[in-house]
Write a protein that holds these residues in place. Structure first.
Motif: not given
Length: 841
Positions: A290, A292-293, A361, A384, A491-492
């Protein structure tokens, strides 16, 4: 009562007005004498499609004859009706006269040293924005044509009260791209041409200035498999997820010492808002999965998340599963697309997965190697773009087994994949673009002029300093937005407890703003979100706009909450600060062909936002739900008098409207006092067709609670799905045709927290008393009960339909059949009869 009369009564309470349909038929050459329902030789589907088309004309008569909707409903190709010949008038061409003293901008005849009058216009919008603050002007008038932006336009508190509008009768377009003309194409054989573009440094996309045919104005990055235009979505075309393909798990996953997320849990403060206080607010921070978020974490990252399918995330609590690569056999690729191990460049490609058949994804390929006759692609950044991880099938503690991506995958951005018309590849080292020419236009090579390379991701930002000093009163009228770059590798974040992730950005980005109006504008060829409302916004109105060929969501809203100091900024159970989009008005818009990149997308998506008004819109042709509510934050939203059809074209287990509510939030919306109980969310007087993969008109998914769903018309699928621990929903006074069952109750109900289904009329397409050997279908309500082995958090207190009977009552069931058993108690529908088979239950 005839179904058309039912529907007219259903719509009569609205304010959309009743157009003169006879006059519309004459003006737009609609066949005379056609009735929406009742023709003996019309099928049920065509009858309803005609009625949907007439309802669309009633909602938005100024867009007549709505050719795009006519074609989407297949009224000519399937139903044989003549296609209207008069073209639709673009609704964003306004004829309003600008107020005196405005600054004028002409993209071709102006110059930035000019005075800015109509006779001596400026050339760039950027120059006009700089001038308005110094001069005190409050209006910028854009002449028709393409206005190319070198940088994002920034509008802040100093620009409050500004209007940006079109010159009467002309269409100005703000473009986030760089125009490229005089392209010297050189043939390299096989229909492929190349050209060196020294003025271009990157090429995330490639468009043309064609404004009449957006389908062919947007070139496609070289890909395998090729797109399948005829499959219902422009971009569809995937390799089956597990055919000669395996996915590589992260090293050490499911073993001690793996970098897990840190779980932060906030106990229910005793409000009893969700099933008597049996729910908690939870969030997982950081960890390998996580991190990656943005912010780093989410609901599904916690080690105690719950809801439908939560067994996937709890295989290794605190570590949702994401692959680090994939291995493909040489049979996956054919001769026109060499397998990756034979490619010249082993990095730079992007793999897209349709994960679980529900979400998208994207993964950057950072290395390729051959192993035992197979080719392994290793991933770098990615994953993400979805709110949930992958899963093994079946889910099990420890996640033993292979990763399952039954939804399929594709790969793009390699020169070896260049084999279909309108595909391109950008060689950054050589500053050269390669393009497969579409020779259907009769030319022997691609056009030389009119190419546009999208570069900006945000064209306009309307951003104040804070909720105490917002930007106010900005109006954008009659302006087109186009040519933004993709954002799917940016970025997500996971907004809340729903399945979706969001990118906090858009071609038009609004934050810390009040009384912003966007009207009569068009949004097209935008590869990210079109409009995004972020954090504190109040009374933003998006009205009479048109959206098409959008990469992600057409319109989306995502607020901030607050809580424990251990949580990232903007995250928490407490929403009483008001730092969210509230009182947004989404009115009389038309949205189609969205989700070209991110399929987990909607026409209107709401996360940690509330009190919206969604009315008189026409939403169709999209891969998932038309409207998505990612959580139950605050409530108070009204969705009314909309036409929703052709949704879920690339997915299933979903509806025209979709919601989740796994995380409770503290707000004051219901009665002014902080509470976990939201105000009711109301869905009323809508026309919904559940075709393609839509299983329901309204999919109230995991824990969705506090809904009033009434006076809607539903065709096909089911009326509403009440899923996994949701409660306090009231489904009443709805008319359903061709549905398998009107009300699906899935899993748990706790005593005192039921759902209600009453006073509905269902005209069934399936026989409740089937021949021997065929499964029996409940004539109205299907109730599935769960047990301790189910993923549901709250076990059911109701064990049979008798105990649920007090909540399901006074529903009229009619059987749709060709055998007229009771001619005196039946009505005609498309050559068949509706027979009253059951009395009210």
């Amino acid at each position: 009562m005839a179904p058309k009369v039912w529907l007219l009564l259903l719509m009569a309470s609205g304010t959309a007005g009743t157009p003169d349909l006879a006059q519309i038929r004459r003006e737009y050459h609609w066949p005379s004498g056609t009735e929406a329902i009742g023709s003996e030789d019309a099928s049920q589907s065509c009858a309803v499609s005609q009625l949907a088309y007439e309802y669309g004309l009633q909602l938005q008569p100024h867009r007549a004859p709505l050719l795009e909707l006519f074609d989407a409903l297949q009224l000519h190709t399937t139903c044989g009706l003549p296609r209207p010949t008069k073209p639709s008038t673009p609704p964003f061409v306004l004829a309003r006269a600008p107020p005196p003293g405005g600054l004028f901008v002409h993209p071709e005849l102006g110059h930035d040293g000019a005075t800015g009058t109509e006779q001596d216009p400026l050339r760039t919008v950027t120059s006009a924005i700089e001038r308005v603050v110094a001069s005190g002007n409050s209006t910028i008038v854009l002449r028709g044509g393409l206005h190319f932006l070198n940088e994002t336009l920034e509008l802040g508190p100093l620009h409050s009260g500004l209007t940006i509008m079109n010159y009467p009768g002309e269409v100005p377009w703000l473009s986030g791209g760089v125009r490229v003309d005089d392209v010297a194409w050189e043939s390299v054989g096989g229909g492929v041409f190349k050209a060196k573009l020294e003025q271009v440094h990157t090429m995330p996309g490639l468009n043309t200035d064609n404004r009449t045919d957006p389908l062919h104005a947007r070139m496609i990055r070289a890909r395998f498999p090729n797109r399948q235009v005829s499959s219902g979505s422009m971009e569809r075309g995937l390799v089956p997820g597990n055919v000669n393909t395996s996915w590589i798990k992260p090293i050490g996953w499911a073993k001690p010492g793996f970098n897990l997320s840190r779980t932060v849990t906030v106990a229910d403060p005793g409000e009893g808002g969700h099933a008597g206080g049996d729910f908690h607010w939870t969030y997982g921070v950081g960890g390998w999965s996580c991190g990656r978020y943005t912010p780093a974490g989410g609901f599904w990252c916690a080690n105690n998340s719950n809801g439908g399918g939560s067994g996937w995330e709890l295989m290794v609590p605190g570590a949702p599963l994401f692959p680090i690569g994939m291995t493909v056999g040489n049979k996956v690729f054919d001769q026109t697309a060499p397998w990756p191990c034979a490619w010249r460049n082993k990095t730079g490609a992007v793999v897209e997965t349709w994960t679980n058949g529900w979400s998208t994804t994207f993964w950057e390929v950072v290395g390729v190697r051959e192993e035992g006759g197979n080719c392994t692609l290793m991933f770098g950044d990615g994953g993400q773009q979805t709110g949930r991880g992958f899963h093994v099938d079946p889910p099990n503690p420890g996640g033993h087994g292979d990763i399952n991506t039954e939804g399929g995958w594709k790969i793009e951005n390699a020169i070896e994949l260049l084999d279909a018309p309108e595909e391109f590849f950008w060689d950054e080292a050589e500053q050269t673009v390669y393009l497969v020419h579409n020779s259907s236009d009769g030319a022997d090579k691609p056009r030389a002029d009119g190419w546009i390379v999208p570069t900006l991701k945000q064209l306009v930002r309307v951003v104040g300093e804070s909720s105490d000093r917002p930007v106010q009163g900005i109006s954008i009228q009659g302006v087109g937005f186009r040519d933004s770059a993709y954002t799917y590798m940016d970025e997500w974040g996971i907004p809340s407890g729903g399945d979706w992730a969001l990118h906090r950005g858009g071609a038009l980005f609004v934050q810390a703003a009040e009384k912003i109006t966007i009207e009569h504008s068009q949004f097209t060829l935008l590869d990210g979100n079109a409009i995004f409302l972020s954090g504190y916004t109040r009374n933003v109105t998006i009205a009479n706009c048109s959206f098409s060929f959008i990469g992600d969501n057409a319109m989306a809203a995502w607020g901030y909450t607050h809580g424990d100091a251990k949580l990232p900024t903007g995250v928490g159970i407490n929403g009483t600060s008001g730092d969210q989009p509230r009182f947004s008005s989404i009115l009389s818009n038309i949205v189609r062909e969205i989700g070209m990149n991110e399929r987990q997308s909607s026409a209107w998506s709401e996360a940690k936002a509330c009190l919206s008004h969604v009315k008189n819109n026409i939403f169709f042709n999209m891969p998932r739900a038309a409207i998505n509510k990612n959580d139950g934050f605050g409530g108070g939203t009204v969705v009314e008098e909309n036409l929703l059809t052709n949704t879920c074209r690339e997915s299933g287990d979903h509806g025209n409207f979709n919601s989740w509510d796994r995380q409770p939030f503290l707000t004051e919306v219901r009665n002014g006092t902080p509470s976990l109980i939201p105000a009711y969310y109301e869905i009323r007087n809508n026309f919904m067709i559940s075709n393609y993969g839509a299983g329901f008109g309204v999919d109230n998914d995991d824990t969705s609670s506090y809904y009033l769903i009434h006076n809607n018309f539903f065709y096909l699928g089911g009326g509403v799905k009440c899923d996994y621990d949701g409660h306090d929903k009231r489904f009443y006074n709805n008319l359903m045709l061709g549905t398998t069952a009107g009300c699906w109750h899935t899993c748990a109900y706790k005593k005192g927290y039921p759902d209600y289904c009453y006073n509905n009329t269902i005209i069934q397409a399936t026989n409740p008393d089937p021949p021997p050997g065929q499964p029996k279908v409940s004539p109205f309500a299907i109730i599935w009960f769960c047990d301790a082995r189910n993923v549901s958090h709250v076990l059911p207190d109701y064990n049979n339909q008798v105990q649920m009977g007090e909540y399901i009552y006074d529903n009229t069931c009619l059987l749709y059949t060709s055998d007229a058993a009771d001619e005196e108690d039946s009505v005609d529908l498309g050559g068949r009869r509706i027979i009253k088979k059951k009395k009210k239950i």
